[in-house]
Every structure is written in C-alpha cells, then in structure tokens.
Design a protein around this motif. Structure first.
Motif, short mmCIF file in Angstrom:
data_model
loop_
_atom_site.label_atom_id
_atom_site.label_comp_id
_atom_site.label_asym_id
_atom_site.label_seq_id
_atom_site.Cartn_x
_atom_site.Cartn_y
_atom_site.Cartn_z
N THR A 139 0.84 -1.04 -0.14
CA THR A 139 -0.67 0.36 -0.28
C THR A 139 1.35 1.07 0.61
OG1 THR A 139 -1.82 -1.02 1.10
CG2 THR A 139 -1.74 1.13 1.43
N ILE A 140 0.60 2.01 -0.97
CA ILE A 140 1.03 3.23 -0.38
C ILE A 140 0.19 4.77 -1.04
CG2 ILE A 140 2.60 5.14 -2.57
CD1 ILE A 140 4.01 2.74 -3.11
N GLN A 141 1.01 5.40 0.63
CA GLN A 141 -0.29 6.28 0.24
C GLN A 141 0.68 7.81 0.05
OE1 GLN A 141 -1.62 5.16 4.31
NE2 GLN A 141 -3.82 4.72 3.47
N LEU A 142 -0.38 8.79 0.27
CA LEU A 142 0.22 10.08 0.28
C LEU A 142 -0.02 10.86 1.72
CD1 LEU A 142 -0.49 11.79 -2.82
CD2 LEU A 142 1.79 10.31 -2.47
N ASP A 143 1.31 11.32 2.55
CA ASP A 143 1.15 12.24 4.25
C ASP A 143 1.56 13.66 3.41
OD1 ASP A 143 1.22 12.85 6.81
OD2 ASP A 143 3.09 12.21 6.65
N GLN A 144 0.99 14.60 4.10
CA GLN A 144 1.07 16.17 4.58
C GLN A 144 0.96 16.02 2.77
OE1 GLN A 144 1.47 17.96 6.67
NE2 GLN A 144 1.37 15.65 7.88
N VAL A 145 -0.17 16.36 2.22
CA VAL A 145 -0.43 16.60 0.82
C VAL A 145 -0.95 17.99 0.91
CG1 VAL A 145 -2.49 16.25 -0.48
CG2 VAL A 145 -1.43 14.27 0.65
N ASN A 146 -0.41 18.58 -0.55
CA ASN A 146 -0.10 20.10 -0.66
C ASN A 146 -2.26 20.00 -1.35
OD1 ASN A 146 -0.71 22.36 -2.78
ND2 ASN A 146 1.23 22.82 -1.49
N ALA A 147 -2.86 21.06 -0.74
CA ALA A 147 -4.33 21.21 -1.23
C ALA A 147 -3.75 21.75 -2.80
CB ALA A 147 -4.72 22.64 -0.36
N GLU A 148 -3.06 22.61 -3.59
CA GLU A 148 -3.14 23.15 -4.62
C GLU A 148 -2.62 22.04 -5.85
OE1 GLU A 148 -0.70 26.79 -4.72
OE2 GLU A 148 -1.36 27.61 -3.11
N GLN A 169 -1.77 18.53 -4.66
CA GLN A 169 -2.17 17.42 -4.55
C GLN A 169 -0.97 16.70 -4.46
OE1 GLN A 169 -5.16 16.14 -3.64
NE2 GLN A 169 -5.27 18.95 -3.72
N MET A 170 0.19 16.63 -4.47
CA MET A 170 1.32 16.42 -3.92
C MET A 170 1.97 16.01 -2.18
SD MET A 170 5.09 17.94 -5.17
CE MET A 170 4.89 18.64 -6.55
N GLY A 171 2.77 15.06 -2.79
CA GLY A 171 2.51 13.82 -0.49
C GLY A 171 3.91 13.31 -0.63
N GLU A 172 4.03 13.01 0.28
CA GLU A 172 5.00 12.50 0.38
C GLU A 172 4.59 11.55 0.97
OE1 GLU A 172 8.84 10.91 3.91
OE2 GLU A 172 7.13 12.96 4.47
N GLY A 204 10.35 10.17 2.07
CA GLY A 204 10.86 11.71 1.89
C GLY A 204 11.48 12.04 0.36
N ASP A 205 10.65 10.73 -0.37
CA ASP A 205 10.72 11.30 -1.53
C ASP A 205 8.11 11.22 -2.32
OD1 ASP A 205 12.19 10.13 -2.82
OD2 ASP A 205 11.85 7.67 -2.86
N LEU A 206 8.61 12.58 -2.86
CA LEU A 206 7.24 13.53 -3.38
C LEU A 206 6.48 12.71 -4.48
CD1 LEU A 206 8.47 16.49 -2.11
CD2 LEU A 206 6.71 16.04 -0.67
N ALA A 207 5.69 13.01 -4.58
CA ALA A 207 5.02 12.60 -5.37
C ALA A 207 3.05 12.30 -5.59
CB ALA A 207 4.35 10.53 -5.84
N TYR A 245 6.23 10.66 -9.21
CA TYR A 245 7.39 10.35 -8.88
C TYR A 245 8.11 12.52 -8.57
CZ TYR A 245 12.00 11.41 -6.75
OH TYR A 245 13.67 11.91 -6.06
N LYS A 246 7.88 13.32 -8.20
CA LYS A 246 8.16 14.73 -7.92
C LYS A 246 8.94 15.09 -7.31
CE LYS A 246 4.38 15.81 -10.45
NZ LYS A 246 4.47 16.36 -11.89
N GLY A 247 10.25 14.11 -6.79
CA GLY A 247 11.55 14.58 -6.25
C GLY A 247 11.70 14.57 -4.90
N ARG A 248 12.38 15.20 -3.70
CA ARG A 248 12.19 14.55 -2.54
C ARG A 248 12.22 16.19 -1.76
NH1 ARG A 248 13.92 10.69 -0.38
NH2 ARG A 248 14.42 10.90 1.10
#
Length: 503
Positions: free
Chosen positions: A329-338, A340-343, A377-380, A390-393
């Motif tokens: 399972t992969i989930q996003l944490d601390q998602v940016n509202a603008e 939708q990017m998260g860790e 530590g990866d953003l996506a 993938y969107k960076g570190r």
C-alpha cells in the motif's frame, strides 16, 4: 509463490545441474557448482560457531565467488553485507563499526586491516569451495531473519545499514516473477555492483527461475570502447540497469533489435526514466517491453512498476513510476491542497524492519500499525487510477547515475578537507530535471595562487580516500564567499538556481 529462496535455487541445481548460472564474459559456472561452493562455505561458517544471526561482511566485486559466499552465508543462518572493492577505506571501517560482524570474507584482498574480526581471505576461500559435502539446510535464514544488509548513504558521513529479511526478499522476487512477463530461464544482465540494491533485481529473480546471469563488470562499463566491443557478445533476454547505462549504450548505433534479437525486456530502476530515453529505446527495440520501476532500498529494491507503451509515452512528458505491487500500500502524507502532492508512505511485506543497530534512525523513518511502513522522503502525485508520478525529494537527497546520494554527506566530507573553509554540493539538472552532475561551491582557506585546475585535482585526490567515487563532485566552483539565508545558513536553493541558470 516462492516459499524459500535458497531451496528454490538449490532445486535448480538438483534438476538441471549443468545449467549455467553465472557467466563472467564467457567464463561460466553451473548451478551444480554454485550449490557445491555455497554448501562448502556454509559448512565452514558453521564450524566457526559465530553468534546466531550475526551478519557476515563480504568484500569484493562482481564474481561468482561473491554469489557463492552470499548463498553460503544465508544457508548457515547469517545475513551478508556486500561491500564493493571500490569503496574508500573509511567506509569499510564505518560499516564494521556499525554492523560489528564477527567474520569478514575477503573475496578480494582487503586494502586495510580490520581489527578484532576473523578474516577469511581469497586463497582460503578457493580451498573451501572445493571441499566436498552435501549441506543440510537445518538453520538457514528464514522468515523475518535478515537475508542481506545493504549500507546506503547517510546524512553525517555515517552510512545506514538497511536490513532486508527473507520475507522481504520473497515479496519482491514473487512480484518480479509474476508481474513482468519474464521468459522462462531468463538470461539477465548483471551489471550493478552487489553493494547497490539494483543488483537484487536481476540476481534473485533470475536464479530462482533457473536462468543465467551475464556479468558486465565495472572495468567494462567504465570504458566506452570496451563496453561497445563487449555488448555484442551478450545474449540477453532481460536488461536490468539504471537509465544512465542504457543512455550510454544508445550512443552506439549498433545497439538495436536486429543485433540483439533475444533481448525482450528492459527493466529500469534507481533514477528517473526520461521520455527521451524511452523514445530512443523504442525506436531501436520496437519489439521489446520497457518497464519503469521505483522503490527505496528500504522497501526491497522496487514497489511500483509500469510497462511504458506508445500510449503512455504519448500521454505523458514526465513518465509515471507505475502502480503499486499487489501486496503493498502506498499513501500520500502531508498532501498539498494546491497540487495534490505529498510524501510517499510505503507499507507492506517488502518494507525493511529498519536500520541495523540504529534505533533512533529506524524510529524516525519506520513505523508499524497493521504492516511495517516506511516514510520515503519522496514526493509524488497519485491519480484517480492509482498511477504514481514522482515529483522529487522532501530533503536534499538526489539520484545520480542510479546511486542515491545525500548532499549532506557530500558536504560533510568536503568541509573536512584542510584546503576548504566552506563548501556545499548542489545538483546540476538537464531539461528532463534529471541530475546529470554534482557541483561543489567552495571557499578555500587560503588563496595560494595556484590554478583552479590544480586545486581541484588535489581535492579530488584527497576525497577519493574517504568517499565513494560516484559521490565526488564533477565540477568545483571557487568563490570568496557563499550566499546566506536570513538565518545565516548557506542558501543552497540559491546555489541550485545559479548552477542551473543557463538551462
């Protein structure tokens, strides 16, 4: 489903003993030889009465002896720690200090003395390999026992030992065997150093399927002329590498389908796979399947994959890293509202139990609820269909030529040099936002009038003694001072912007 990695490989040796397991530029070893050698190593290790489960450090390069020692270690109930012979001496001593192995097997001669540990050297090892005996698997690595431990880059000059269990490895191998449409008895490229977890992507899936590993050693890949002369001698089905290696191979016009008719699979991991690379590769190998994968070392090589079709290539300028494997399972944490990017938070049976003998670092990155989880530590971004981009570190960690590099670790070593007053490393990107080089901005202790070329040459020679070669900056830029933030810290973001201003 694979129940036991070792038993699966040994079963191949029983069923087809004369099948080639390992091919080093034409020098071959069979599955029977692999079983014989690994059994003999396991028997020898048993006689040492090492502490149960204590890891064994294995020093060397890409050779059959390394693979035999890996398997012999786990047969005897001990995880192996692969250490590449091109590692700086300090790295050996740091790994020894952290891992505290009771045995070091030196497939290649050690460059330094390692105190307070038993050493099995290459001469003794060759004698052991030829000792007869059918080893009984009574206490091999199993379940949550560590199978291997790979040391990655650390943030303060201290590498971290990622523990991968037998259970972790089975989850990964079963996924590779099931989801990648691999040929039976695949003939796979074995190019990545064994201290780099990308090597696991070809090593164990190939061996459990009774396939053949064809080695492309560092001395070949480091010399383009030799590389291009060697490639035609390979009879590969499955190509496993970083995108950087295939980019080099594509410089050779003869690297195309008609000259490699058996090559049906390209599997990439370790760094970003660009649109440009895939477009070129599809043109050269129109009948081959091309897979993009992603995963931190802490989650056993890779956890997402996608076959890059013409539709995917046409639909996305920045290629996706794929869909999550079925048991994960992969989930996003601390998602940016603008945006939708998260860790990326990764949970599942291939997630490591943590870092060896490092409870604080483990607690920071890993957690357990229903399953073991890793904070990457990866953003996506994850779209509505579960496709991941993938969107960076979140930090200053980069991938260069497939190697994971902590910029803070590079900075640590730079600032230890007597010539340097202050220094910081920054990445240089291409238009696909792929890291192509590492730059060092440096303030010297004293300007002694020597040319920048001479100073850089001296610095690189000094850094080679303490750093892996791939971590040493390719360019050095000398300044009287470095820009600072309002908090008085070096303004790294400003330097990154400057380093990439002309792109």
């Amino acid at each position: 489903m694979t129940a036991d990695i070792i038993k699966a490989i040994d079963a191949i040796a029983t069923k087809t003993p004369n099948a080639v397991a390992y091919n080093y530029l034409g020098q071959t070893n069979t599955y029977a030889e692999l079983k014989q050698a690994s059994d003999a190593v396991a028997n020898y290790i048993d006689g040492l009465n090492l502490a149960a489960g204590s890891p064994i450090m294995v020093y060397g390069d890409q050779t059959f002896a390394m693979i035999a020692v890996f398997l012999g270690s786990v047969k005897s109930g001990h995880a192996y720690i692969p250490v590449d012979q091109h590692s700086p001496n300090d790295r050996l001593t740091m790994i020894q200090k952290i891992a505290q192995p009771q045995l070091v097997i030196a497939v290649k001669p050690l460059p330094i003395a390692l105190p307070a540990v038993d050493i099995l050297d290459a001469t003794q090892l060759q004698i052991i390999f030829h000792q007869a005996g059918n080893y009984q698997l009574t206490h091999a690595v199993q379940g949550n026992d560590n199978f291997y431990i790979i040391f990655t880059s650390g943030t303060t000059g201290q590498p971290k030992g990622v523990q991968i269990s037998h259970q972790n490895l089975i989850s990964f191998v079963d996924w590779m065997v099931t989801d990648f449409d691999l040929p039976q008895q695949p003939i796979s490229l074995d190019q990545a150093p064994y201290s780099f977890d990308l090597s696991v992507m070809d090593l164990y899936p190939t061996l459990v399927m009774g396939g053949e590993l064809q080695v492309l050693p560092k001395e070949v890949t480091d010399n383009f002329k030799i590389l291009f002369a060697t490639l035609p001698s390979l009879s590969l089905n499955v190509w496993v590498s970083t995108p950087s290696l295939v980019d080099i191979c594509l410089l050779e016009p003869s690297f195309k389908q008609e000259n490699y008719p058996a090559l049906t699979h390209f599997i990439f991991c370790g760094e970003e796979l660009t649109h440009q690379t895939v477009a070129e590769l599809m043109g050269r190998f129109p009948a081959a399947q091309i897979f993009n994968t992603y995963g931190p070392t802490e989650t056993t090589v890779a956890v997402t994959a996608i076959k890059i079709t013409a539709a995917i290539l046409n639909g996305y300028q920045h290629l996706p890293i794929g869909y999550t494997k079925a048991d994960t399972t992969i989930q996003l944490d601390q998602v940016n509202a603008e945006n939708q990017m998260g860790e990326l938070i990764i949970s599942g049976p291939s997630v490591s139990k943590g870092y060896l003998n490092s409870p604080e670092k483990t607690a920071k990155a890993f957690s357990t609820t229903n399953q073991q989880s890793y904070r990457s530590g990866d953003l996506a971004i994850i779209d509505a269909n579960g496709l991941i981009f993938y969107k960076g570190r979140t930090d200053f960690q980069i991938k260069l030529n497939g190697y994971r590099i902590e910029l803070e670790e590079v900075n640590h070593y730079l600032n230890q040099q007597v010539l340097i007053k202050q220094a910081v490393a920054v990445p240089k990107y291409n238009r696909q936002h792929k890291v192509t080089a590492l730059l060092a901005y440096v303030v010297l202790q004293v300007d002694d009038g020597r040319s920048a070329f001479t100073v850089t040459k001296d610095l690189k020679q000094q850094l080679q003694q303490v750093m892996m070669a791939y971590m040493i900056p390719q360019r050095f830029v000398y300044r009287d001072s470095l820009p600072l933030t309002v908090n008085g810290k070096i303004d790294i973001k400003a330097l990154i912007k400057e380093a990439n201003a002309n792109d």
